[in-house]
Enzyme design. Structure first.
Site, short mmCIF file in Angstrom:
data_model
loop_
_atom_site.label_atom_id
_atom_site.label_comp_id
_atom_site.label_asym_id
_atom_site.label_seq_id
_atom_site.Cartn_x
_atom_site.Cartn_y
_atom_site.Cartn_z
N ARG A 98 0.91 -1.03 0.42
CA ARG A 98 -0.18 -0.05 0.48
C ARG A 98 1.05 1.19 0.18
NH1 ARG A 98 -3.85 0.48 -2.38
NH2 ARG A 98 -3.30 1.89 -3.23
N LYS A 133 3.17 24.82 -2.56
CA LYS A 133 1.58 23.85 -2.73
C LYS A 133 1.71 22.82 -2.62
CE LYS A 133 -1.06 28.20 -4.20
NZ LYS A 133 -2.26 28.96 -5.07
N LYS A 165 5.64 38.49 -1.23
CA LYS A 165 4.22 38.35 -2.06
C LYS A 165 3.10 39.43 -1.83
CE LYS A 165 2.90 34.41 -4.01
NZ LYS A 165 2.41 33.35 -3.55
N GLU A 199 6.41 40.05 -6.26
CA GLU A 199 4.61 39.35 -7.20
C GLU A 199 4.10 41.12 -7.19
OE1 GLU A 199 1.47 36.92 -4.89
OE2 GLU A 199 0.47 38.66 -4.25
N ASP A 220 0.52 38.05 -10.86
CA ASP A 220 -0.60 37.49 -10.42
C ASP A 220 -2.25 37.73 -10.85
OD1 ASP A 220 -1.09 35.90 -8.70
OD2 ASP A 220 -1.92 37.10 -7.47
#
Length: 293
Positions: A98, A133, A165, A199, A220
């Site tokens: 598994r 992410k 950012k 950004e 962005d």
């Protein structure tokens, strides 16, 4: 390829999670001397990633188990393809099954999706890259899967580059400070080898960001028309990255605007694992001799 020590760390933790006190089912039902041969079979087409990770699950459970890869990372495959063959202790194979499948299925899903994005921008010069992410604890493996699909990696972690950012800029400019001045001051505090990415979400932020010394400007959630205008304004003075809302339906149009890099969080944060199975094809009980697979 991911470093073997990193593979063993991730796979070892997964095995401990899955069988913290052993495999009660196999230890109850399967004779200790039973052997088996099993095949890793594709139930659907895709791109292979993580064959060494798959093999590590069996090696860490029982070093005597032999895993024979029949395809390499980055190889495309059709439904029904046999990707690897596993021979050895039946108990060991069942215990590792598994964990080995979970990881190779996820990595191959990422590689297959990345390959679709890469194909969609072919001929434009735009590079498809991942983001942070990722699944906690699996970043190294998921980054490898992106590479196996033909994509590139963004920064690995917060320690690898200065990347300002929207929330960073909101804090820095809260007192009305000029963005270019703030960035130049930050640039002076950075190591000379570090990369500065900033950004922006408006075209009028581009000039101050360039004046502040940005190596990469991230546009962005810009529309294709805004991206073209942004590329023209930057005019080769920095790497241009497009980010936000990128999908397979939109990526070709984004690439056609002339951006250098397209970052795609979906490669890792919402990918579907591929359907791969481990099928036992030969088994022998205690005292029996297994037929060759």
């Amino acid at each position: 390829m991911t470093d073997r020590r990193e593979i063993d760390r991730v796979v070892g933790a997964a095995l401990d999670e899955d069988a913290p006190w052993g495999d009660l089912t196999s230890e109850t039902l399967i004779p200790a001397t039973a052997t088996a041969t099993a095949e890793l079979v594709a139930r659907e087409p895709g791109v292979l990633s993580g064959i060494d990770v798959f093999a590590a699950a069996f090696r860490l459970v029982d070093p005597s188990i032999v895993v024979e890869p029949l395809a390499a990372d980055g190889d495309a495959f059709a439904a029904g393809a046999v990707l690897a063959r596993v021979r050895g202790s039946a108990r060991g194979i069942l215990r590792a099954e598994r964990v080995g499948l979970n990881l190779v299925q996820r990595m191959s899903g990422i590689a297959a999706l990345t390959a679709r994005y890469v194909a969609a921008v072919a001929g434009t010069g735009a590079r498809i890259v991942d983001t942070r992410k990722t699944t906690p604890g699996l970043r190294s493996l998921e980054r490898q899967a992106v590479r196996d699909g033909g994509g590139r990696n963004h920064r690995r972690s917060l320690s690898d580059a200065v990347m300002a950012k929207d929330n960073h800029l909101a804090v820095l400019t809260a007192g009305g400070l000029d963005l270019g001045v703030v960035l130049r001051a930050a640039r002076e505090r950075m190591p000379h080898t570090a990369h500065l990415e900033v950004e922006v979400d408006r075209l009028d932020q581009i000039e101050p960001v360039i004046a502040g010394g940005a190596d990469t400007v991230m546009l962005d959630n810009f529309s294709p028309d805004e991206l073209r205008e942004g590329v023209a304004l930057i005019a080769g003075r920095a790497v241009v990255e497009a980010s936000g809302g990128v999908s397979l339906d939109s990526v070709a149009a984004i690439a056609a605007t002339g951006v250098d890099v397209i970052s795609v969080g979906a490669l890792t944060h919402s990918v579907r694992s591929l359907d791969l199975g481990l099928d036992v094809v030969v088994a022998a009980r205690a005292g029996e001799k297994a037929a060759p697979a």
